[in-house]
Write an enzyme that holds these catalytic residues in place. Structure first.
Site, PDB file in Angstrom:
ATOM      1  N   GLY A  27       0.761  -1.244   0.000  1.00  0.00           N
ATOM      2  CA  GLY A  27       0.000   0.000   0.000  1.00  0.00           C
ATOM      3  C   GLY A  27       0.788   1.288   0.000  1.00  0.00           C
ATOM      4  N   ALA A 126     -11.615   4.951   2.035  1.00  0.00           N
ATOM      5  CA  ALA A 126     -13.060   5.165   2.112  1.00  0.00           C
ATOM      6  C   ALA A 126     -13.444   5.997   0.894  1.00  0.00           C
ATOM      7  CB  ALA A 126     -13.447   5.894   3.387  1.00  0.00           C
ATOM      8  N   TYR A 177      -4.796   4.165  13.558  1.00  0.00           N
ATOM      9  CA  TYR A 177      -4.855   5.600  13.888  1.00  0.00           C
ATOM     10  C   TYR A 177      -5.694   5.783  15.144  1.00  0.00           C
ATOM     11  CZ  TYR A 177      -5.739  10.611  13.247  1.00  0.00           C
ATOM     12  OH  TYR A 177      -5.829  11.974  13.427  1.00  0.00           O
ATOM     13  N   TYR A 187     -13.230  12.334  10.489  1.00  0.00           N
ATOM     14  CA  TYR A 187     -12.626  11.036  10.146  1.00  0.00           C
ATOM     15  C   TYR A 187     -13.713  10.051   9.716  1.00  0.00           C
ATOM     16  CZ  TYR A 187      -8.871   7.556  10.367  1.00  0.00           C
ATOM     17  OH  TYR A 187      -7.914   6.611  10.052  1.00  0.00           O
ATOM     18  N   LYS A 194     -10.982   1.486  11.148  1.00  0.00           N
ATOM     19  CA  LYS A 194      -9.733   1.260  11.878  1.00  0.00           C
ATOM     20  C   LYS A 194      -9.983   0.443  13.151  1.00  0.00           C
ATOM     21  CE  LYS A 194      -6.524   3.250   9.382  1.00  0.00           C
ATOM     22  NZ  LYS A 194      -5.451   2.439   8.763  1.00  0.00           N
TER      23      LYS A 194
END
Length: 220
Positions: A27, A126, A177, A187, A194
């Site tokens: 990634g 997302a 996170y 967020y 997460k």
């Protein structure tokens, strides 16, 4: 002085923390990616590192980054980077076949077979609309499922696919996170994603621990 200097260089290489180790970083998007900086640090410590990027949209950027920062690499050797879309199981399988063809790692159980010592999952996504809405309340079902599939399930498929290639006492690490356990404004859906990632990491740690494989999350 030259002789002393050469000995110092040899000693520096000998005592690099990750000398002789192999790592896969999943990634990397650009030079700002945490995965890129971790991969580069691991190389500085003597590890051989292979990185992935999502698809051809990132190919030119990543290939240039690898050549200029880690290279040069000859055509025969090839770049230690390739595409892998973690939302596609076949891409993950193709990645490890590619790594095996490069003799980077192997399924073989022979003592001298090349194995992976570390896998870093540095993936989060997302849909932009879900992040721009500014509200978890307005998250669509599709956005919820996609964010969890890419950000969370990818850790499971990465662990399952990499398992035959992992060395004893190897590790799998996922980037997380603080938004996983505290409210971070804007967020949105990534908070639950997460949190789900961390829960999956705990479950994988329990299942893979008996095989001598560690699974952890890192929150920068």
């Amino acid at each position: 002085f030259i002789q002393v200097s050469n000995k110092i260089i040899i000693l520096q290489n000998l005592y690099k923390m990750l000398a002789g180790k192999k790592a896969l970083v999943l990634g990397v998007a650009n030079s700002r990616s945490l995965g890129w900086h971790i991969a580069s640090r691991w190389r500085q410590e003597g590890a051989q590192v292979f990185i992935t990027y999502q698809d051809d949209r990132f190919k030119k950027t990543i290939h240039h980054l690898v050549q200029t920062s880690w290279g040069p690499f000859s055509v025969d050797i090839g770049l230690p980077a390739t595409n892998c879309d973690v939302s596609r199981d076949e891409d993950m399988e193709a990645l490890f076949k590619h790594l095996e063809s490069r003799n980077f790692c192997s399924k073989s159980t022979e003592i001298d077979a090349p194995k992976l010592d570390a896998v870093l999952h540095s993936i989060a996504y997302a849909p932009p609309t879900a992040m721009k809405e500014g509200s978890l309340l307005n998250t669509s079902r599709e956005a919820f499922l996609e964010s969890h599939a890419v950000s969370t399930y990818s850790l499971i498929i990465a662990a399952r696919t990499s398992l035959p290639y992992l060395a004893p006492q190897s590790s799998i690490t996922a980037m997380t996170y603080i938004g996983s356990n505290k409210v971070v404004p804007n967020y949105n859906i990534m908070g639950p994603a997460k949190a789900s990632l961390e829960s999956c990491a705990r479950g994988l740690a329990y299942e893979l621990g008996e095989k001598g494989i560690r699974v952890n999350c890192l929150s920068p």
